[in-house]
Design an enzyme around this catalytic site. Structure first.
Site, mmCIF file in Angstrom:
data_model
loop_
_atom_site.group_PDB
_atom_site.id
_atom_site.type_symbol
_atom_site.label_atom_id
_atom_site.label_comp_id
_atom_site.label_asym_id
_atom_site.label_seq_id
_atom_site.Cartn_x
_atom_site.Cartn_y
_atom_site.Cartn_z
ATOM 1 N N ASP A 22 0.869 -1.186 0.000
ATOM 2 C CA ASP A 22 0.000 0.000 0.000
ATOM 3 C C ASP A 22 0.902 1.232 0.000
ATOM 4 O OD1 ASP A 22 -2.258 1.717 0.385
ATOM 5 O OD2 ASP A 22 -1.873 1.759 2.524
ATOM 6 N N SER A 23 0.311 2.385 -0.216
ATOM 7 C CA SER A 23 1.069 3.626 -0.120
ATOM 8 C C SER A 23 1.535 3.876 1.313
ATOM 9 C CB SER A 23 0.174 4.780 -0.542
ATOM 10 O OG SER A 23 -1.005 4.771 0.233
ATOM 11 N N TYR A 54 -0.570 8.329 -2.156
ATOM 12 C CA TYR A 54 -0.629 8.066 -3.593
ATOM 13 C C TYR A 54 -1.811 8.804 -4.233
ATOM 14 C CZ TYR A 54 2.708 4.060 -3.623
ATOM 15 O OH TYR A 54 3.800 3.253 -3.545
ATOM 16 N N GLY A 55 -2.810 9.093 -3.412
ATOM 17 C CA GLY A 55 -4.065 9.648 -3.929
ATOM 18 C C GLY A 55 -3.897 10.933 -4.737
ATOM 19 N N CYS A 85 -4.211 -1.150 -2.025
ATOM 20 C CA CYS A 85 -4.383 0.299 -2.139
ATOM 21 C C CYS A 85 -5.298 0.518 -3.332
ATOM 22 C CB CYS A 85 -3.018 0.924 -2.387
ATOM 23 S SG CYS A 85 -3.060 2.681 -2.782
ATOM 24 N N ASN A 86 -6.367 1.249 -3.119
ATOM 25 C CA ASN A 86 -7.299 1.475 -4.234
ATOM 26 C C ASN A 86 -6.674 2.307 -5.335
ATOM 27 O OD1 ASN A 86 -10.455 0.805 -3.932
ATOM 28 N ND2 ASN A 86 -9.407 0.774 -1.961
ATOM 29 N N GLU A 166 -6.370 9.205 9.677
ATOM 30 C CA GLU A 166 -5.022 9.057 10.239
ATOM 31 C C GLU A 166 -4.862 9.863 11.526
ATOM 32 O OE1 GLU A 166 -2.159 9.650 7.145
ATOM 33 O OE2 GLU A 166 -2.677 7.725 6.253
ATOM 34 N N CYS A 198 -11.382 3.013 -0.845
ATOM 35 C CA CYS A 198 -10.099 3.406 -0.259
ATOM 36 C C CYS A 198 -9.865 2.504 0.944
ATOM 37 C CB CYS A 198 -10.153 4.873 0.174
ATOM 38 S SG CYS A 198 -8.660 5.404 1.043
ATOM 39 N N THR A 199 -8.627 2.055 1.088
ATOM 40 C CA THR A 199 -8.376 1.069 2.156
ATOM 41 C C THR A 199 -8.374 1.695 3.556
ATOM 42 O OG1 THR A 199 -6.030 1.269 1.576
ATOM 43 C CG2 THR A 199 -7.208 -0.630 0.740
ATOM 44 N N HIS A 200 -8.439 3.012 3.649
ATOM 45 C CA HIS A 200 -8.590 3.640 4.969
ATOM 46 C C HIS A 200 -10.045 3.583 5.462
ATOM 47 C CE1 HIS A 200 -4.658 5.461 4.395
ATOM 48 N NE2 HIS A 200 -4.764 6.174 5.498
HETATM 49 N N1 DGL Z 1 -4.198 3.686 0.265
HETATM 50 C C1 DGL Z 1 -4.803 4.726 -0.510
HETATM 51 C C2 DGL Z 1 -6.033 4.159 -1.208
HETATM 52 O O1 DGL Z 1 -6.569 3.130 -0.837
HETATM 53 C C3 DGL Z 1 -5.195 5.910 0.317
HETATM 54 C C4 DGL Z 1 -4.015 6.696 0.854
HETATM 55 C C5 DGL Z 1 -3.232 7.387 -0.223
HETATM 56 O O2 DGL Z 1 -3.729 8.305 -0.891
HETATM 57 O O3 DGL Z 1 -2.085 6.996 -0.416
HETATM 58 O O4 DGL Z 1 -6.482 4.736 -2.169
#
Ligand code: DGL
Length: 284
Positions: A22-23, A54-55, A85-86, A166, A198-200
């Site tokens: 993931d990011s 990453y978003g 990570c989406n 977060e 989104c995985t959050h």
């Molecule tokens: N992990 C990213 C996602 O699922 C969210 C956090 C990011 O933007 O890196 O899209």
């Protein structure tokens, strides 16, 4: 003369670990679901905290990061790579599949949740929330409409949710106000399902369900991805049956705050190992 049994990916063995990346630490929600479903599997988690988030990154940057991390997990002896990570799934899955798909199974977090959503009864209009990168890629809409062209998809980038989560704001006045402001998006007025892209977001699933008063099913990519990992390992004869070796949680940049947040996402007391892979990659 014995029978020879052809097993695809026969160079891989069940006792190899599952690589997950993931990011940052949000993908630990997916890692946790895999750990709960498949307790015999060893996990190698890589959070690219040096490049978080990453978003907001360009597709070129995400492709570069995703390819290097996948190569790293392959070099570490993984038998599968899960893009937890989406944003990376939306932007880089096809590329990773093209580049590594004949060496190792690659799972993204979008297809399983799309399939599960399309199985819900009487779904005509689907809402999707995610990072700017995920929503701008239009991947959810393309995947949904490639299976069911008649469905309507309403998508909204919700960039405040990642930093909010977060900071540990899941269920207070600030989180309720932000969630409400996003979900009041007029195109979401008549949705029959909402995908948390989104995985959050699994951490605020209850708050979102409450906001929707339990009237709209809310879908996330934790359990469905774990099931998909299980099915794919089964298909390749790669499910591990003995006890799992110790998991490793690696990050490309370490701070104490990442470690604290990691515990929130994995719901266990885990330690992060700092592995500065970008220094190694750039010095080659
Ligand atoms: N992990 C990213 C996602 O699922 C969210 C956090 C990011 O933007 O890196 O899209």
């Amino acid at each position: 003369m014995g029978f020879s049994y052809f097993r695809p990916m026969e160079h891989l063995q069940p006792n190899q670990p599952i690589g997950i990346f993931d990011s940052g630490i949000g993908g630990l929600t997916v890692a946790k679901a895999i750990h709960d479903h498949l307790p015999n599997e060893q996990l190698l988690y890589f959070g690219d905290t040096a490049h978080l988030p990453y978003g907001d990154k360009s597709s070129e940057a995400i492709l570069h990061y995703a390819e290097s991390i996948t190569q790293y997990l392959l070099d570490k002896g993984c038998k599968m790579v899960v893009i937890a990570c989406n944003t990376a799934s939306a932007v880089a899955h096809e590329h990773l599949q093209f580049k590594f798909g004949d060496q190792i199974p690659i799972i993204n977090v979008i297809d399983p949740v799309v399939k599960a959503t399309l199985k819900l009864p009487a779904v005509k209009r689907i809402g999707v929330i995610g990072t700017k990168g995920t929503i701008q890629s239009n991947t959810y809409e393309k995947r949904i409409r490639s299976i069911a062209a008649e469905l309507q998809v309403a998508s909204l980038a919700t960039p405040l949710l990642v930093p909010m989560i977060e900071e540990g704001y899941f269920d207070n006045q600030i989180s309720h106000t932000i969630i409400e402001a996003y979900l009041n998006y007029p195109d979401f007025l008549h949705i029959d399902a909402l995908i948390l892209g989104c995985t959050h977001y699994p951490l605020i699933k209850t708050a979102i369900e409450d906001h929707l008063q339990g009237k709209v099913p809310v879908m996330d990519s934790t359990d469905v991805v774990a099931q998909s990992v299980q099915q794919r390992l089964q298909r390749f004869g790669l499910l591990h049956e003995g006890p799992a070796s110790t998991h490793h949680f690696m990050v490309s940049d370490y701070t104490h705050s990442f470690e604290q947040t990691a515990r929130l996402f994995f719901q266990e007391d885990i330690s992060l190992e700092h592995v500065p892979i970008w220094d190694q990659i750039e010095s080659h």
